[in-house]
Design a protein around this motif. Structure first.
Motif, mmCIF file in Angstrom:
data_model
loop_
_atom_site.group_PDB
_atom_site.id
_atom_site.type_symbol
_atom_site.label_atom_id
_atom_site.label_comp_id
_atom_site.label_asym_id
_atom_site.label_seq_id
_atom_site.Cartn_x
_atom_site.Cartn_y
_atom_site.Cartn_z
ATOM 1 N N ASP A 43 0.845 -1.177 0.000
ATOM 2 C CA ASP A 43 0.000 0.000 0.000
ATOM 3 C C ASP A 43 0.891 1.240 0.000
ATOM 4 O O ASP A 43 1.982 1.233 0.591
ATOM 5 C CB ASP A 43 -0.898 0.029 1.244
ATOM 6 C CG ASP A 43 -1.983 -1.036 1.196
ATOM 7 O OD1 ASP A 43 -2.357 -1.459 0.077
ATOM 8 O OD2 ASP A 43 -2.452 -1.445 2.274
ATOM 9 N N VAL A 44 0.415 2.300 -0.651
ATOM 10 C CA VAL A 44 1.206 3.523 -0.749
ATOM 11 C C VAL A 44 0.347 4.704 -0.323
ATOM 12 O O VAL A 44 -0.797 4.845 -0.770
ATOM 13 C CB VAL A 44 1.716 3.760 -2.186
ATOM 14 C CG1 VAL A 44 2.686 4.952 -2.213
ATOM 15 C CG2 VAL A 44 2.387 2.517 -2.748
ATOM 16 N N HIS A 45 0.891 5.538 0.535
ATOM 17 C CA HIS A 45 0.240 6.769 0.952
ATOM 18 C C HIS A 45 0.966 7.927 0.260
ATOM 19 O O HIS A 45 2.152 8.164 0.501
ATOM 20 C CB HIS A 45 0.302 6.928 2.470
ATOM 21 C CG HIS A 45 -0.397 5.834 3.215
ATOM 22 N ND1 HIS A 45 -1.762 5.819 3.418
ATOM 23 C CD2 HIS A 45 0.083 4.699 3.780
ATOM 24 C CE1 HIS A 45 -2.095 4.741 4.098
ATOM 25 N NE2 HIS A 45 -0.996 4.026 4.323
ATOM 26 N N TYR A 46 0.240 8.636 -0.595
ATOM 27 C CA TYR A 46 0.828 9.699 -1.407
ATOM 28 C C TYR A 46 0.475 11.074 -0.861
ATOM 29 O O TYR A 46 -0.598 11.279 -0.280
ATOM 30 C CB TYR A 46 0.303 9.634 -2.840
ATOM 31 C CG TYR A 46 0.783 8.464 -3.664
ATOM 32 C CD1 TYR A 46 2.007 8.513 -4.333
ATOM 33 C CD2 TYR A 46 -0.005 7.320 -3.812
ATOM 34 C CE1 TYR A 46 2.437 7.450 -5.118
ATOM 35 C CE2 TYR A 46 0.420 6.259 -4.595
ATOM 36 C CZ TYR A 46 1.640 6.320 -5.246
ATOM 37 O OH TYR A 46 2.061 5.279 -6.019
ATOM 38 N N ILE A 47 1.379 12.023 -1.084
ATOM 39 C CA ILE A 47 1.057 13.442 -1.012
ATOM 40 C C ILE A 47 1.660 14.085 -2.259
ATOM 41 O O ILE A 47 2.601 13.543 -2.849
ATOM 42 C CB ILE A 47 1.587 14.131 0.262
ATOM 43 C CG1 ILE A 47 3.108 14.005 0.372
ATOM 44 C CG2 ILE A 47 0.888 13.605 1.500
ATOM 45 C CD1 ILE A 47 3.698 14.832 1.500
ATOM 46 N N PRO A 48 1.141 15.239 -2.701
ATOM 47 C CA PRO A 48 1.660 15.849 -3.917
ATOM 48 C C PRO A 48 2.854 16.760 -3.663
ATOM 49 O O PRO A 48 3.003 17.340 -2.581
ATOM 50 C CB PRO A 48 0.472 16.676 -4.416
ATOM 51 C CG PRO A 48 -0.216 17.105 -3.148
ATOM 52 C CD PRO A 48 -0.065 15.945 -2.201
#
Length: 319
Positions: A123-128
């Motif tokens: 699982d990956v938690h992204y922010i821009p």
């Protein structure tokens, strides 16, 4: 003063020298505000990781779509980082990506990055990053793809392994004025949300904050900082362990303030110059055979049985 130390902090050059002892990542802990090397990636670090209550990996600044020197193929180096993650003796629970997934906010660049990162099987938690919200609709392309279920302009929180994670967004309307001090901002709406989000938590809850631009001013002339970060960090001062993970500047710099440690990360694409050591920020020219010494990933390990913050392992891509 110890060589390579500035105001009790390990500078980037010394850190890279230390990593060069074996060509592998070094496991760093903080004691009395001073970073100390406690081991190397390998069997010893794997044994420590196996005792951890939570182990995750940070990657940052992939810049898929970048096509010039020093790295005309950032997709390849991102793939190498994913291979390094898959080869870890103890697998992380998930990944966090602290922004600049793409270079020009193009759907095909997001497609390529997402496909490569999915290869890690996590699982990956992204922010821009600011490169992810540069479309004509002010970041809607990013939000439609990665921002489902988030608040406002993409901020959110989650819990894992007894740790509370807060993902803050400081890239919208960011217009760095080189030599004019243009800093990022979080904004009142997000800051009010943050205050409410952490209010119910006990002071013993470990906190991890994700944000693309640094939450302290590293170099104002280049916009390397967040103008209202002090207000955000003020809401977190009561917690015994606060770890802030940033990207954007493509190099490892650390600041320690009481129970808070703030860290910037290496890029998976290209390095940038040290603050103020060039006319402006941007891709730093390095010999092709040296590039991977500047690229890498970070492992973060929490052990609830140990006091203080997590152990961080900064691992350059070069083996």
């Amino acid at each position: 003063m110890t060589e390579g130390m500035e105001d009790g902090k390990l500078n980037r050059r010394r850190l890279l020298q230390c990593m060069g002892w074996t060509g592998a990542g070094v496991l760093w802990t903080v004691s009395g505000g001073i970073p100390r090397a406690t081991g190397l990636i390998g069997s010893a670090a794997a044994a420590e990781a196996a005792k951890s209550d939570l182990h995750f990996v940070q990657i940052s600044d992939s810049h898929i779509g970048f096509k010039i020197e020093p790295n005309p193929d950032p997709a390849k180096t991102l793939g190498e980082v994913v291979d390094k993650i898959k080869a870890m003796p103890v697998q992380p629970a998930f990944l966090v990506h602290t922004g600049d997934i793409s270079h020009l906010t193009k759907p095909e660049q997001f497609d390529i990055a997402e496909q490569i990162i999915k290869g890690a099987g996590k699982d990956v938690h992204y922010i821009p990053g600011e490169h992810d919200v540069a479309d004509e609709n002010n970041g809607q392309l990013y939000l439609d793809r990665f921002g489902k279920g988030t608040q406002g302009r993409g901020w959110y929180s989650f819990d894992a392994g007894g740790v509370h994670f807060v993902a803050l967004i400081n890239v919208f309307n960011f217009k760095p004025g080189f030599k004019s001090g243009g800093l990022a901002v979080l904004g009142d709406e997000q800051l009010e949300w943050l205050e409410k989000d952490v209010k119910p938590l006990t002071a013993s809850t470990p906190i991890v904050v994700l944000a693309h631009l640094p939450l302290w001013t590293i170099y104002e002339d280049w916009g390397w900082g967040t103008a209202d970060a002090g207000r955000a960090l003020g809401y977190l001062k009561r917690f015994g362990s606060v770890t802030v993970l940033n990207g954007h500047i493509h190099q490892i710099i650390q600041k320690v303030e009481g129970n808070m440690t703030l860290h910037t990360a290496a890029s998976t694409a290209f390095p940038q110059p040290e603050p103020g050591k060039a006319p402006a920020p941007g891709p730093m020219a390095v010999p092709a055979d040296q590039l991977r010494k500047y690229l890498g990933l970070r492992s973060v390990e929490f052990a609830q049985s140990k006091k203080g913050g997590p152990a961080l392992t900064d691992a350059p891509l070069a083996a």
